[in-house]
Design a protein around this motif. Structure first.
Motif, short mmCIF file in Angstrom:
data_model
loop_
_atom_site.label_atom_id
_atom_site.label_comp_id
_atom_site.label_asym_id
_atom_site.label_seq_id
_atom_site.Cartn_x
_atom_site.Cartn_y
_atom_site.Cartn_z
N GLY A 207 -42.34 -94.63 40.28
CA GLY A 207 -41.94 -93.51 39.26
C GLY A 207 -42.41 -94.05 37.87
N TYR A 208 -41.83 -93.27 36.79
CA TYR A 208 -42.15 -93.43 35.40
C TYR A 208 -41.11 -94.68 34.99
CZ TYR A 208 -45.17 -89.40 35.21
OH TYR A 208 -46.26 -88.40 35.75
N SER A 209 -41.51 -95.34 33.97
CA SER A 209 -40.56 -96.20 33.31
C SER A 209 -39.61 -95.41 32.65
CB SER A 209 -41.44 -97.23 32.45
OG SER A 209 -42.22 -96.69 31.46
N ASP A 210 -38.40 -95.70 32.26
CA ASP A 210 -37.50 -94.95 31.33
C ASP A 210 -37.60 -95.99 30.16
OD1 ASP A 210 -36.20 -92.94 33.05
OD2 ASP A 210 -35.83 -94.94 34.39
N ASN A 211 -38.57 -95.50 29.10
CA ASN A 211 -38.86 -96.21 27.88
C ASN A 211 -37.72 -96.34 26.90
OD1 ASN A 211 -41.49 -96.38 29.15
ND2 ASN A 211 -42.16 -94.57 28.01
N ILE A 212 -37.56 -97.73 26.22
CA ILE A 212 -36.60 -97.47 25.02
C ILE A 212 -37.54 -97.58 23.68
CG2 ILE A 212 -34.98 -99.22 23.87
CD1 ILE A 212 -34.17 -100.25 26.49
N GLN A 213 -38.59 -98.01 23.88
CA GLN A 213 -39.57 -98.45 22.70
C GLN A 213 -40.65 -97.70 22.71
OE1 GLN A 213 -40.09 -102.43 21.93
NE2 GLN A 213 -37.82 -102.79 21.27
N GLY A 214 -40.98 -97.14 24.00
CA GLY A 214 -42.34 -96.23 23.99
C GLY A 214 -43.10 -96.82 25.29
N GLU A 215 -44.36 -96.04 25.44
CA GLU A 215 -44.76 -96.43 26.83
C GLU A 215 -45.41 -97.91 26.65
OE1 GLU A 215 -48.33 -96.74 27.24
OE2 GLU A 215 -48.85 -96.44 25.06
N MET A 216 -45.71 -98.44 27.81
CA MET A 216 -46.23 -99.83 28.03
C MET A 216 -47.52 -99.97 28.80
SD MET A 216 -42.30 -101.17 29.02
CE MET A 216 -41.98 -99.45 29.31
N GLU A 217 -48.08 -98.97 29.39
CA GLU A 217 -49.38 -99.11 30.04
C GLU A 217 -50.45 -99.53 29.22
OE1 GLU A 217 -46.86 -96.01 32.06
OE2 GLU A 217 -47.09 -96.55 30.23
N LEU A 218 -50.81 -99.04 28.29
CA LEU A 218 -51.68 -99.60 27.31
C LEU A 218 -51.42 -101.02 26.87
CD1 LEU A 218 -54.22 -99.01 25.66
CD2 LEU A 218 -52.98 -98.11 23.77
N ASP B 29 -30.81 -106.99 23.61
CA ASP B 29 -29.72 -106.37 23.31
C ASP B 29 -29.67 -104.96 24.31
OD1 ASP B 29 -27.73 -104.85 21.76
OD2 ASP B 29 -28.78 -104.49 20.12
N CYS B 30 -28.94 -105.02 25.34
CA CYS B 30 -28.85 -103.92 26.34
C CYS B 30 -30.23 -103.26 26.78
CB CYS B 30 -27.71 -102.92 25.57
SG CYS B 30 -26.11 -103.19 25.45
N GLY B 31 -31.17 -104.28 27.13
CA GLY B 31 -32.47 -103.59 27.31
C GLY B 31 -32.74 -103.60 28.64
N ARG B 32 -34.10 -103.50 28.98
CA ARG B 32 -34.57 -103.37 30.46
C ARG B 32 -35.70 -104.16 30.68
NH1 ARG B 32 -34.32 -96.70 29.29
NH2 ARG B 32 -32.04 -96.86 29.33
N SER C 251 -42.96 -106.39 31.04
CA SER C 251 -42.51 -106.21 29.71
C SER C 251 -40.87 -106.27 29.57
CB SER C 251 -42.74 -104.65 29.31
OG SER C 251 -44.14 -104.26 29.27
N LEU C 252 -40.44 -106.38 28.40
CA LEU C 252 -39.14 -106.37 27.97
C LEU C 252 -38.94 -105.41 27.08
CD1 LEU C 252 -35.97 -107.28 28.24
CD2 LEU C 252 -36.77 -109.46 26.85
N GLN C 253 -38.25 -104.39 26.95
CA GLN C 253 -37.74 -103.78 25.74
C GLN C 253 -36.32 -103.79 25.68
OE1 GLN C 253 -39.41 -99.77 26.08
NE2 GLN C 253 -41.37 -100.49 25.55
N CYS C 254 -35.85 -103.60 24.31
CA CYS C 254 -34.48 -103.42 23.97
C CYS C 254 -34.32 -102.61 22.73
CB CYS C 254 -33.53 -104.72 23.98
SG CYS C 254 -34.03 -105.68 22.72
N SER C 255 -33.19 -102.33 22.43
CA SER C 255 -32.99 -101.32 21.21
C SER C 255 -32.77 -102.25 19.92
CB SER C 255 -31.71 -100.58 21.29
OG SER C 255 -30.61 -101.38 21.64
#
Length: 300
Positions: free
Chosen positions: A211-222, A272-275, A296-300
């Motif tokens: 499926g699609y990622s549920d982004n915290i900071q924006g798309e990651m594919e690029l 910080d509560c990331g994914r 990738s690791l993203q958090c708020s």
């Protein structure tokens, strides 16, 4: 959301049903992973799970990362010395594909075998530097599952001995999240965009395959495409590199493989509560070339 019929009903209930014909072709199948905390002993060896201890082939060793530390002696003519440091990776999940692939309506996953996911114990990698390539592992094993044994945690695994959770998988659909440019593509008004993200798009259960990622900071594919081609994306330099323009069209080839939330059930906390996101190109997924994955690791 379970299916496209529910999507249409939800769009209609919120006055956006005119967008269904444009949204339908970009909907992706996803496999939601619902977690139930349990004891390690209650999970059969080889069962899909998140957290706990991995069930690896007996011939395997626990997966590690290797780093080089450079030190210089204090006196003026002291030479620099290099020290190789090996550290255990944290075990994130194992996915028994014979249990899961029935929910894969796009036939992207292998039908059998187990996928193992590991990540850096100290969470000191975010995925924007090719030097992070030893900070995670995705291993595909399609051999005899009777050779599996449950490995004990290594002594040096200090920060991430996560609690085990059983997985209940469910086939659902996935819609683009923030950062995919959907507002512009659909030509939403500001009010319509608010309704879409508040009432239509949902990210209630974050743990999922495909499926699609549920982004915290924006798309990651690029970012995946640029970093795996040697460009540093921890600052604008990689995106501004002359070769980035040529690589940019390839971003569409990257697909989410696994997404893991900060889960109370596992005592998992990513930054910080990331994914945590594991990525792979669609062609490599179909060809079972999991060694070409990225993360990738993203958090708020």
């Amino acid at each position: 959301m379970d299916n496209k019929e529910q999507l249409f009903d939800r769009l209609k209930a919120n006055g956006l049903d005119k967008y269904f014909d444009k949204l339908e072709p970009i909907v992706r199948n996803t496999i939601r992973l619902y977690l139930t905390s349990c004891s390690e002993d209650s999970i059969p060896i080889g069962q899909s799970k998140i957290g706990g201890k991995p069930d690896l082939p007996a011939s395997f060793s626990w997966f590690t990362e290797t780093n080089t530390k450079t030190t210089k002696k204090l006196w003026i003519f002291g030479k620099e010395t290099e020290q190789t440091i090996t550290k255990s990776l944290s075990f994130i999940a194992q996915i028994n594909l014979s249990q899961i692939s029935q929910f894969d309506s796009e036939n992207l996953l292998p039908k059998n075998g187990i996928l193992y996911f590991f990540y850096a114990d100290e969470q000191d990698a975010w995925g924007f530097d090719i030097k992070d390539q030893n900070k995670f592992k995705i291993i595909y094993f399609d051999g005899d599952l009777t050779t599996l044994k449950r490995f004990e945690f290594p002594e040096d695994l200090e920060n991430s001995r996560f609690r085990p959770c059983l997985i209940e998988a469910k086939q659902e659909i996935s819609l683009p999240s923030y950062g995919y440019g959907l507002d512009e593509e659909m030509k939403f008004t500001d009010d319509e965009a608010d309704i879409y993200y508040d009432k239509i798009y949902e990210d209630g259960n974050i743990n999922k395959l495909l499926g699609y990622s549920d982004n915290i900071q924006g798309e990651m594919e690029l970012e995946c495409e640029l970093v795996t081609n040697g460009l540093y994306c921890g600052d604008p330099s990689g995106y501004n590199d002359p070769s980035a323009k040529e690589l940019e069209p390839n971003a569409k080839n990257w697909r989410l493989l696994l997404q893991i939330d900060s889960n109370d059930e596992n005592d998992m906390m990513w930054g910080d509560c990331g994914r945590l996101y594991f990525w792979i190109k669609k062609e490599d997924l179909v060809n079972k070339q999991f060694d070409k994955s990225w993360f990738s690791l993203q958090c708020s």
